[in-house]
Each structure stands twice: as structure tokens, then as C-alpha cells.
Design a protein around this motif. Structure first.
Motif, PDB file in Angstrom:
ATOM      1  N   ARG A   1       1.123  -0.998   0.120  1.00 21.85           N
ATOM      2  CA  ARG A   1       0.080   0.126   0.408  1.00 21.85           C
ATOM      3  C   ARG A   1       0.486   1.324   0.393  1.00 21.85           C
ATOM      4  N   SER A   2       1.458   0.742   0.697  1.00 26.82           N
ATOM      5  CA  SER A   2       2.724   2.470   0.794  1.00 26.82           C
ATOM      6  C   SER A   2       3.892   1.990  -0.391  1.00 26.82           C
ATOM      7  N   PRO A   3       4.002   1.748  -1.928  1.00 23.64           N
ATOM      8  CA  PRO A   3       5.358   1.377  -2.757  1.00 23.64           C
ATOM      9  C   PRO A   3       6.321   1.856  -2.620  1.00 23.64           C
ATOM     10  N   ASP A   4       6.145   3.523  -3.035  1.00 21.77           N
ATOM     11  CA  ASP A   4       7.878   4.318  -2.380  1.00 21.77           C
ATOM     12  C   ASP A   4       7.818   5.152  -0.806  1.00 21.77           C
ATOM     13  N   SER A   5       7.790   3.907   0.099  1.00 18.41           N
ATOM     14  CA  SER A   5       8.542   3.982   1.057  1.00 18.41           C
ATOM     15  C   SER A   5       9.637   3.269   1.741  1.00 18.41           C
ATOM     16  N   PRO A   6      10.412   3.809   1.720  1.00 22.15           N
ATOM     17  CA  PRO A   6      12.085   3.296   2.170  1.00 22.15           C
ATOM     18  C   PRO A   6      11.337   2.435   3.182  1.00 22.15           C
ATOM     19  N   GLU A   7      10.509   3.297   4.337  1.00 23.29           N
ATOM     20  CA  GLU A   7      10.520   2.826   6.022  1.00 23.29           C
ATOM     21  C   GLU A   7       9.906   1.262   5.731  1.00 23.29           C
ATOM     22  N   ALA A   8       8.820   1.234   5.203  1.00 26.57           N
ATOM     23  CA  ALA A   8       7.674   0.371   4.792  1.00 26.57           C
ATOM     24  C   ALA A   8       8.796  -0.928   4.313  1.00 26.57           C
ATOM     25  N   ILE A   9       9.612  -0.673   2.784  1.00 26.64           N
ATOM     26  CA  ILE A   9      10.369  -1.736   2.540  1.00 26.64           C
ATOM     27  C   ILE A   9      11.051  -2.424   3.256  1.00 26.64           C
ATOM     28  N   PHE A  10      11.851  -1.210   4.423  1.00 28.67           N
ATOM     29  CA  PHE A  10      12.943  -1.879   4.869  1.00 28.67           C
ATOM     30  C   PHE A  10      12.519  -3.030   5.835  1.00 28.67           C
ATOM     31  N   ASN A  11      11.393  -2.195   6.279  1.00 27.61           N
ATOM     32  CA  ASN A  11      10.887  -3.329   7.303  1.00 27.61           C
ATOM     33  C   ASN A  11      10.465  -4.613   6.617  1.00 27.61           C
ATOM     34  N   VAL A  12       9.841  -4.662   5.965  1.00 26.53           N
ATOM     35  CA  VAL A  12      10.322  -6.691   4.880  1.00 26.53           C
ATOM     36  C   VAL A  12      11.994  -6.615   4.749  1.00 26.53           C
ATOM     37  N   ALA A  13      12.646  -6.383   4.751  1.00 29.30           N
ATOM     38  CA  ALA A  13      13.897  -6.344   4.604  1.00 29.30           C
ATOM     39  C   ALA A  13      14.505  -6.758   5.981  1.00 29.30           C
ATOM     40  N   THR A  14      14.285  -6.313   7.002  1.00 29.92           N
ATOM     41  CA  THR A  14      14.581  -6.943   8.484  1.00 29.92           C
ATOM     42  C   THR A  14      13.118  -8.263   8.962  1.00 29.92           C
ATOM     43  N   ILE A  15      11.982  -8.182   8.351  1.00 26.94           N
ATOM     44  CA  ILE A  15      11.628  -9.446   8.623  1.00 26.94           C
ATOM     45  C   ILE A  15      12.398 -10.543   7.632  1.00 26.94           C
TER      46      ILE A  15
END
Length: 676
Positions: free
Chosen positions: A111-125
Motif C-alpha cells: 500500500r506504500s510502495p514508495d516508502s523506504p521505511e515500509a520496504i526496510f521493515n520487510v527487509a528486517t523480517i
């Protein structure tokens, strides 16, 4: 209807309380904030903002289970809230509920494809799940959206670190430092990396900066302890000279100390100097060891063979002891454990006498395991006699300390064998056999041995089990545009002649670099000494990469940054050469005048690389120069060398085990024939 009525009737009061709650929350007064939010919920049990805010505050306090409960309640009220989905995903992540967390955070990212924070949270998982490829992919995506996104740079550095790639980890941590040189995580990770790299002095400023702001920081204080441990050389003066390859100076002190106290320890150190010195030969070593033994080893008191009551059946099951302290070290794991797995229990009853770190994995492999840590020499001798050992294998030998050399001087077993660590003579008659190989010790050289020589065929005294050949990248010259020579061997083998030879090689190969990695180089004074030496020979420090030792897997990964390995002389390498070849790095060596100079040559000959064995320094340099020019061969070697090595004698463990068992049987039968 009642809740709506309550909300409407108390709306002004709720607004005031919420204003106070938000102010508390923003000021970090989390308990006060939660109390105020609870007051709102007492008036309006389904107030979304209050429920959501309690979940956030609880998460900030580390009350993750409570946070999950409130965030799930908030999500039930607004299922499309990206903020709640994100907060719930993070609360689940904090509890280690990774699969559940991933579902929510993937939804947020979509839902937030341009959010580096959201993408990074997935990377963390994915990082926590151990899927480092996916974690890297999403970190790179986050940086593509925001080039200075600090958390992603740090996480990429940690991925490389976790993959034992210190060089690429350094690149990422350095980028993070440029973004925010005051960030505590960045400073700690830079310090951790410098310690792992073997340059603790460079870690000190980073940790000092963290502790100046956070004196109780647990991780930083742990790093400071590591730095303090590694920064200073606790060696004696003679040991410091020896470790630096300054053998003449070490030997001079050793002789003075030996004149004052002719102890086993002092004499063994002198013999170490003989082995590392380019001024002493194998014959000199033999003469020195025999002179001492005749005066101090009390060989006249050794038991007569007839005193041993061992059953003299030549074909019976043999009781074989093996004594040492490094079954658990990397070399022992890859060479001794496979033998323990494969030996024939019907022919050999194996007793392991371990005085190193206790190792549970050995126990089920051998017939008898003895932890002899703390036992006196007399107690060890009594134990060996009680076990009625036929053949005792000493894998530490005389030189590597600690050892049970003084106990073995009394010969508690009828047959004592020098094997595995150094294929030189022990020099005392208490050791009546030596197992060497047919390459390092030539028939005409047996006169510098006290022991009866039994040779393993095909140039190996042990075999290696390292698993499947590693996947290695192309040689580094392809990406950096210059040749990198390297040696990760102990620095006591790096004498002035070796350094001079390497300096000449760097002159002959323009723009080339030299990568040295040794425990001694963790000391800044030693790195400066080596850099100064090369500078006096016309080589600037920017052509040198000098590091202390790293953990084994990190060290192996560092070979990816070497194109051509260089052996030392007159004392060549053993395991260092094996590791280099296994990582696809060819090694240039000189075939020495005695066993100490032939270890690498034996390995090279065993895997069909005789073309890299020189006869003297001039040919050594010429070979290295020629190989540096032959980039096609370097590429081919990098791709296939490890696979080729698996066909060499050093990798034929089943064959080695059977050959070794046959040597033990031959030794037993030889002793029976000559023991009357």
C-alpha cells in the motif's frame, strides 16, 4: 446506543484528556500517557485513537504482548489503517512472531510502495528469518528510493558481516558513517567490524565516542573490552621478536635465558627459533635437540621394552592413544574428526587424551575419551599405563605449547609417535617413531631423526574434509584493475628476506598490492614497522593491506581479495596453503632444503601444481610475475582449483585412514621385532 451517548455527552472532556495524553506521549512520559488514554477509554471504550495510541506506547515500553492486544483491537475498528497494520507488524516482530509480522508488513509495503521505511521493515523480517538474499534485495530497493536511508545501509553491512564478507561490510558501514557520523549504531558497527578485521586500534575512537554519550551502553562496553584485550601485546620481549619474524633477536634472548635456566620450556623456545631461522638447518636443529637431550632428558632412565606388559600378539586390536589440546580448533575439526569417524574399531581401540577445550562431539566417535585438563605429568603417566596404551600419538609435539612433553619424556607407553603437528625430529629417545610423508622427508635425511621413520604415501600426513568446494567470485583483478598478492600465514615465518622478496615482486608488477593477515599485525606498531620496511624498499603504504587475524570463516572469505598467494621461506605454510587453494587462490612456493620448507610444495605437487614450485628466490619472483600476467590462467584457477584439489591425496580421507592404520600396524610389528 449507550456508547454513542457517552461519547457525545463527554466529547469536550475527551478532547482535553486526549490533548494531555498526546503531550505526555510526545514528551516520553509513557506511563502518564497510557493512564490518560485509559481515562479516555473509560469514557469511550471504542475510541480508535486512544486504543491505537496505547498500543504504540506499550510497544515503546517493551510491553509487546500488551501492544499486540491493543493494536489488534484498533485494527478491528479500522482494518484499512496502514499505520495500525505497520505498528502491529512491528509489535509481532518484537515478539519474534516473524511469519505473522511479515504478512502485515508486506501489506503495508504494497500500500506504500514508495516508502523506504515500509520496504526496510520487510527487509528486517527476511533478515531475521535468515533469508539474507531477500533482505538484501529489499534494502537495495529502499536505498533506491532514498539514497541516504541509514538503516538500510547498516543492514546491508550486517548482511555482508553475517556472510563473513568483511570487505563489503566495511563499504556499507563507511557509507552509513558519511550519512550520520554521530549515530550510535553506526559507530558500534564500525568498531565491531574493525575488531573483526584485526585492526582494534581503529575501533577505539568509535567506541570512545559512543561511551562519551552513553557510558553504560552494554554493547559498546563489550567492544571496549575486546579492544583492550587486543590492543596490547602481552608477549615477553623474546616472544614479541619471534612473533614478528625477527628471529635472530628472539634467539639471542633465548640463549641468554637458557644459560640462566636450562629448562624444558626455555630450550623448546630456542628450538622454535631454529625452525624459523634462515641461518639454521634441519641438521642444526637435530644437533641442538640432541645436545640438550643427552644432558637433561635422562634417557638412561627410560624403561626397557621388556618392562611393558602389553600383549605382544602382532595382529591383535591395538590400543592407540592420541594426546593434544586442539581437537576443537579449526584444523583439528577438519582433519582429525574425519579420521575418528572412519577408523576401524575392530583393529584400533582409540583413547583420546584431550587437555584443550572439552569437545562433546569427540566422545561418541572414539572408544575412550579422557579429559586430562589439570592433571599433573605423573597423573597423566599413570593414566596411560593404566589404560595399557600400545602406541601413543602426540599431536602437539615438542614445540607447540602447552603440551605434555615432560610427561612423555618418561615414556608411559612402549611406543611413542611424533605425528601431525611438525614432521621434524623430537630429538629425544622417548619418542621412538615418527610418521611423516614421502615428500617432505627424503630417505637421505633420516640421519637428522632420532625416531624410526614411517612414511605416509603421496605427500600427506593428514587429510582434509572441508565439504563441497566453495562458490567463489572471479579473481579481484577483474574488478579493481590490479593484481593482489597475499599471505595469511603466521608472521614468525615472515623474515626480512621474505619481506625483501615481496618488495621486489611488487616492484616487478606495477600497481600491484600485497595483502598480509596475521595475528601479529593487529598491533599498530607492527603494521607501522612493516610499512616502514616496505617504504625503505620503495613501496608506499597505499600498496599494502595489513590486518590482524579474523575468525576462520571471515579469514577464508578474505581470500576473495587475493589473486595470487605467496608462501614463506625457509619455513613454509601448511594449513594456510590448504585454505588458499580451497578458495581458488594459487600459491607460489620454494621447495626447501629440508622438511620445513616443503609443506606447501608437497600440497602443490599432490594436486598437480608443480609449476608453482620454485627452486630459489629468483625463480619464485619470476613465477609470481609470470602468473600475474597470465590473467586467463588466474580466472581458470579461481573457478576450478578447489574442485581439482578434491582429487588430490590431501582430500582422500578414506584412503588416508586405511594407510594410517597400516602404518600403525607396521610400527607395532616393527617394535615387536626390535624390542627384545
Amino acid at each position: 446506543m449507550n456508547s454513542v451517548h457517552v461519547e457525545n455527552s463527554n466529547q469536550p472532556g475527551i478532547a482535553v484528556i486526549m490533548t494531555d495524553a498526546i503531550a505526555f506521549h510526545q514528551n516520553g512520559q509513557l506511563l502518564e500517557a497510557i493512564d490518560a488514554y485509559q481515562q479516555v477509554l473509560a469514557l469511550d471504550p471504542v475510541n480508535f485513537e486512544a486504543i491505537h495510541s496505547v498500543g504504540r506506547a506499550a510497544h515503546q515500553m517493551g510491553q509487546w504482548s500488551l501492544a499486540e492486544d491493543f493494536l489488534r483491537a484498533a485494527l478491528s475498528l479500522r482494518q484499512d489503517s496502514i499505520e495500525v497494520l505497520n505498528d502491529l507488524g512491528l509489535a509481532l516482530l518484537s515478539q519474534g512472531k516473524l511469519a505473522q509480522s511479515l504478512d502485515y508488513l508486506l501489506c503495508v509495503m504494497e500500500r506504500s510502495p514508495d516508502s523506504p521505511e515500509a520496504i526496510f521493515n520487510v527487509a528486517t523480517i527476511y533478515y531475521d528469518l535468515g533469508n539474507l538474499d531477500k533482505a538484501m534485495q529489499y534494502c537495495i530497493k529502499a536505498i533506491s528510493l532514498q539514497s541516504n536511508f541509514l538503516p538500510a545501509h547498516l543492514r546491508i553491512g550486517m548482511i555482508h558481516y553475517k556472510l563473513d564478507d568483511l570487505h563489503r561490510a566495511q563499504e556499507s558501514f563507511a557509507k552509513a558513517y558519511l550519512i550520520d557520523p554521530d549515530n550510535t549504531d553506526t559507530l558500534n558497527l564500525l568498531a565491531m567490524h574493525k575488531i573483526a578485521q584485526g585492526r582494534p586500534d581503529e575501533a577505539l575512537p568509535y567506541v570512545t565516542q559512543v561511551l562519551s554519550q552513553h557510558p553504560e551502553h552494554e554493547f559498546a562496553n563489550g567492544l571496549m573490552r575486546d579492544i583492550t584485550h587486543n590492543l596490547h601485546d602481552r608477549a615477553s620481549t623474546k616472544e614479541a621478536y619471534y612473533n614478528a619474524g625477527m628471529i635472530d633477536l628472539a634467539e639471542a634472548i633465548a640463549r641468554d635465558e637458557l644459560a640462566k635456566n636450562n629448562s624444558v620450556e626455555n630450550h623448546n623456545f630456542l628450538l622454535k627459533c631454529y625452525l624459523a631461522s634462515n641461518k639454521h638447518s634441519a641438521h642444526d636443529y637435530f644437533e641442538e635437540s640432541r645436545t640438550w637431550s643427552k644432558q637433561h632428558a635422562h634417557e638412561e632412565l627410560l624403561p626397557h621394552p621388556g618392562e611393558f606388559k602389553n600383549d605382544r600378539n602382532p595382529d591383535r586390536r591395538l590400543r592407540v592413544g592420541i594426546v593434544g589440546d586442539y581437537f576443537f580448533n579449526v584444523i583439528g575439526i577438519h582433519t582429525l574428526y574425519p579420521f575418528f569417524v572412519l577408523y576401524d574399531h575392530q583393529q584400533i581401540e582409540l583413547y583420546c587424551y584431550n587437555f584443550g577445550p572439552d569437545e562433546d562431539e569427540i566422545r561418541p566417535l572414539v572408544d575412550h575419551y579422557r579429559d586430562i585438563n589439570g592433571r599433573s605429568d605423573a597423573e597423566f603417566c599413570d593414566l596411560v599405563r593404566k589404560d595399557a596404551i600400545d602406541i601413543m600419538l602426540d599431536i602437539n609435539g615438542r614445540i607447540r605449547t602447552p603440551n605434555y612433553f615432560e610427561a612423555l619424556l618418561k615414556q608411559p607407553a612402549p611406543i611413542q609417535v611424533n605425528w601431525y603437528n611438525l614432521p621434524c625430529t623430537v630429538g629425544v629417545k622417548a619418542y621412538n617413531y615418527a610418521i611423516t610423508d614421502d615428500y617432505c622427508v627424503r630417505p637421505e635425511e633420516e640421519d637428522v631423526y632420532v625416531e624410526n621413520i614411517f612414511r605416509m604415501p603421496t605427500g600427506t600426513i593428514c587429510a582434509w574434509a572441508l565439504g563441497e568446494p566453495p562458490a567463489v567470485p572471479p579473481p579481484p583483478f577483474e574488478s579493481n584493475g590490479y593484481i593482489t598478492f597475499g599471505c595469511f600465514g603466521d608472521f614468525f615465518k615472515v623474515n626480512e628476506e621474505v619481506l625483501t622478496t615481496w618488495a621486489e615482486l611488487l616492484k616487478r608488477v606495477p600497481h600491484s598490492r600485497l595483502y598480509l593477515k596475521s595475528n601479529n599485525l593487529r598491533l599498530v606498531a607492527e603494521r607501522e614497522r612493516v610499512s616502514d620496511f616496505f617504504k625503505r624498499h620503495g613501496i608506499e603504504s597505499n600498496r599494502l593491506l595489513l590486518e590482524g587475524m579474523s575468525q576462520y570463516n571471515q579469514m577464508k572469505k578474505s581470500y576473495e581479495w587475493i589473486d595470487i598467494g605467496l608462501d614463506t621461506f625457509p619455513y613454509s605454510s601448511g594449513s594456510t596453503t590448504i585454505n588458499a587453494l580451497w578458495q581458488g587462490v594459487p600459491v607460489i612456493a620454494i621447495e626447501g632444503n629440508d622438511w620445513r620448507g616443503r609443506s606447501t610444495a608437497a600440497v602443490l605437487a599432490g594436486c598437480g601444481l608443480e609449476r608453482f614450485i620454485a627452486q630459489d628466490v629468483t625463480e619464485y619472483i619470476d613465477m609470481a610475475v609470470s602468473l600475474a600476467k597470465d590473467t586467463a590462467q588466474l580466472i581458470e584457477l579461481r573457478a576450478n582449483l578447489a574442485k581439482h584439489l578434491t582429487t588430490s591425496p590431501q582430500w582422500q580421507f578414506e584412503k588416508f585412514t586405511r594407510n594410517f592404520e597400516s602404518r600403525l600396524r607396521l610400527i607395532w610389528q616393527h617394535w615387536l621385532q626390535h624390542s627384545e
